[in-house]
Structures are given as C-alpha cells and as structure tokens.
Enzyme design. Sequence first.
Site: not given
Ligand code: PMP
Length: 431
Positions: A149, A244, A272
């Site tokens: 994700y 990511d 985060k």
């Molecule tokens: N990349 C990863 C690996 C994530 O786990 C998340 C959110 N859990 C995101 C991108 C997106 O981040 P956000 O919810 O702050 O938009």
Amino acid sequence: MKHKIFPELSSDQLFERAKKVNPGGVHSPVRSFAGLGHSPVFFEKAEGATLTSVEGKTYIDYCQSFGPMILGHRDPEVLKPVHEMIDTAWSFGACEPYSLQLGEWIQSHIPWAEKLRFVSSGTEAVMSALRVARAATGRHKILKFEGCYHGHVDSLLVKAGSGLAGIAAASSAGVSDAVAGETLTVVLDDEMALEEVFRREGKNIAAVIIEPLPANYGLLIQRKEFLIKIRDLAKTNGSLLIFDEVISGFRVALGGMAEILGIYPDLVTYGKILGGGFPVGCYAGRKDLMELVAPLGNVYQAGTLSANPVGMVAGYETLQKMQRVNGWQLLEKRGQYFEKKIKDLFNAKKAPIEFIRYGSLFWFHLKTEKPIRQVGQIPAGQKEAFRIFFLKALERGVYLAPNAYEVGFLSLAHDEAILDRTVKILEEALG
Ligand code: PMP
C-alpha cells in the site's frame, strides 16, 4: 481536552451520529471496524501506551495511530517543545528555520536522502516521488507489488493492501482504466515474475516502488535476495527504485530498511514518525532527481501547510529522543521480550497462531508451515480468526489495529510491565 464534547453520548451513539456526517461514520476506512461485528470505540484521550474511550475505559494501544507514535502518545519531552511552538506560530506559509533543522538532520543521517521536500502526508510524498520518476525517465509505467500500500494515489490503488486488504477486487472505483493501465503489478517474493515483467516492459518502467518491509497486508518480510534483485533489475533497465518507508522509516532503524539491508533507493518516501503524530510526509533522494522539483526544475509540487512548524518540531524532537535513548535498540529488546512471552503463551495454549515480528512491528496470523511472503499464502481463515481474537482482546482492554491485515506497533511507552499485562489479558482472551 478540558471540556467533554457530547458528554452524554456513548461510542455507539457517537457512531450513529457520525454515520450521518461522514461516509461510513469515519474519516479513514480502517477506523470503522468493518467486518468485525462491533462498532468502533470513540477515544477522547491518549497517553503513553494507552487510549481512553469516551466511556472512560482505558486500553493498551498497539495501533499507535498506525505508526507515528514511536515514543508513545504525548511524550513529555516532545510535548514541551510542541507547546512552545504553538505559543510561537502555527503556520507561516513562508520560509522558517524549523523545517531546515529537521531537513538537515535527515540529510546528515541518511546519505541517500541527498535532497528532500516536506509534504503533509505519506500519500502526497509517494504521489510526488512518482511524478519525479516519470519526469526524470520520460517513461509512464510504474511497477508495484501485490499487497503493498502506498497511500491513496490513483495509480497505486491497484492490488493494494491496508483498507483494501482482504477485499476480492483490491482496487478502487473511480480510477480510470487509463491510469490503472500504467501500473504493473508483480507478486512479492517472485524473481521469475519480476524478470518477466522487466523483459516485457523494462523500457517503459519509470520506477519500481516497494515497501521494503511490506506491512500493509500483514507483515510480509521479504528475502534480502529478492530486494537485491529488484535493485539490480531497476538499474539495468534504467528504471528508478523508490523505497516507500512511510511505515519502516525511522522505525526499524534510523535509516529504515535501506540502512538495515544496505540497499539504497533512488527516491525514498517517509511519513508517520517523521511528524511525531502531526501530518508530515517527505520525499527525498538523489540530488539530480530532487532538483527537478519546482522552483528549481519543472516538476510542479506545492503545499499550503507543507513543512508545518508544529509537525517539524514534533518530528525533530521525537527523533532526537530516539537517538538520545538509543530507542531502536530498546525497541528491539522490548520486541524480543514480547515475542518470547507471546510465543510461550501460544505454545502453552496450543493456539494455532503465529506471531511475526520485525523490530517493533508485529502481526498475528493463523499458523502456516512456511513463512508468509506473499498475499496468496495467507490462510483463508485469517479474517474470521482475527475477528474473534480482536474482540476478545478489545473487551479486556487491548486495542489492536481493527483489521486482520494491519500490523501492530510497539512504542517506547510499552515497557515490560505493560507487555506483561498484555500477555495476561491475551491469556484470558484465549480462554
Ligand atoms: N505508504 C505506506 C507504506 C503506508 O503505510 C501509508 C499509510 N499507512 C502511506 C504510504 C500513506 O500515508 P498517509 O496515510 O499518511 O497518506
């Protein structure tokens, strides 16, 4: 919060009202407890390793806002500078020194983040990194892995995890075929499929994006050789590699999985922990790539609240404390302690549950013979087994992320006494 809002309403009643205001009663899908046979708990207070509901019940929190709270909630050493920042300014929409302080710290500790740009979420960070990759290579296609994700970027909602995990058609409505068609997907842990897609599409692939520690469809720990293969294939095909590290960055190590593996991406995304619980994202990478971004280059990316000073200070102070107390080593020790106790408990109870851990990230799944590295290897009964386990834990005061495929997070506030209490509660829950 000094004044209780809606003091007369329970969580259930608040949810009924919320459903009239927002879709499904929530502002992000996984919060809704969908498929768990329970309405969501409404919380009004967070402190250390705990959350307190509007009913006044306290829960040990293993969701930790889905990862940002690595020190636990409202760490006093972060709270004070954050208070001072709020007393000074909330937002400038102009240049300020707070983002410079955090930016320089990242740059000096993470060599592959040669230049960086702060945004307000992980989604924005990923979206912007893709734009840079397409501009730099002049190519259109992006390769991602099934179950990873990367936020709700249109093109990456194809075969994604998180709130889309466990859903048969794991793609979103509202994404045009043209956009979805620019995304290629490969199953994790499959070198042959990877080679095949590069053989077919190598010349069109702008970037390969992966969570180097996939943590949005359970915790699918990858073999290092697989990640090396991705790095090599990207390089030989002139495609960029994007790690990511929105979850793994600053959590598994200061420099995330890239540091642990010694595999360096061309671009990296963070979020985060970097905002200490406030909305902050960041994309970073090779200087020549980041210098394509406006106003220096012609890749346009902007943000009204980008590098918000409160988030900048919270993130900086969080990371300073992690360094000061050697937080990553401490979390590994706590993780080992928790793992041993949980595994002993499952063995004693003959519970068919596996506890998977990587540093301060963990996941429960139904026992399998081999380690799970791909979405397709997750046992069919996972959702229902988790539902029962989750509800029993919740009833007794342990709050897990409300989805069978979300991981759990330990924070520095989860000391041995809290971990012991959790194990005791889970022992009762297993009956
Ligand atoms: N990349 C990863 C690996 C994530 O786990 C998340 C959110 N859990 C995101 C991108 C997106 O981040 P956000 O919810 O702050 O938009």
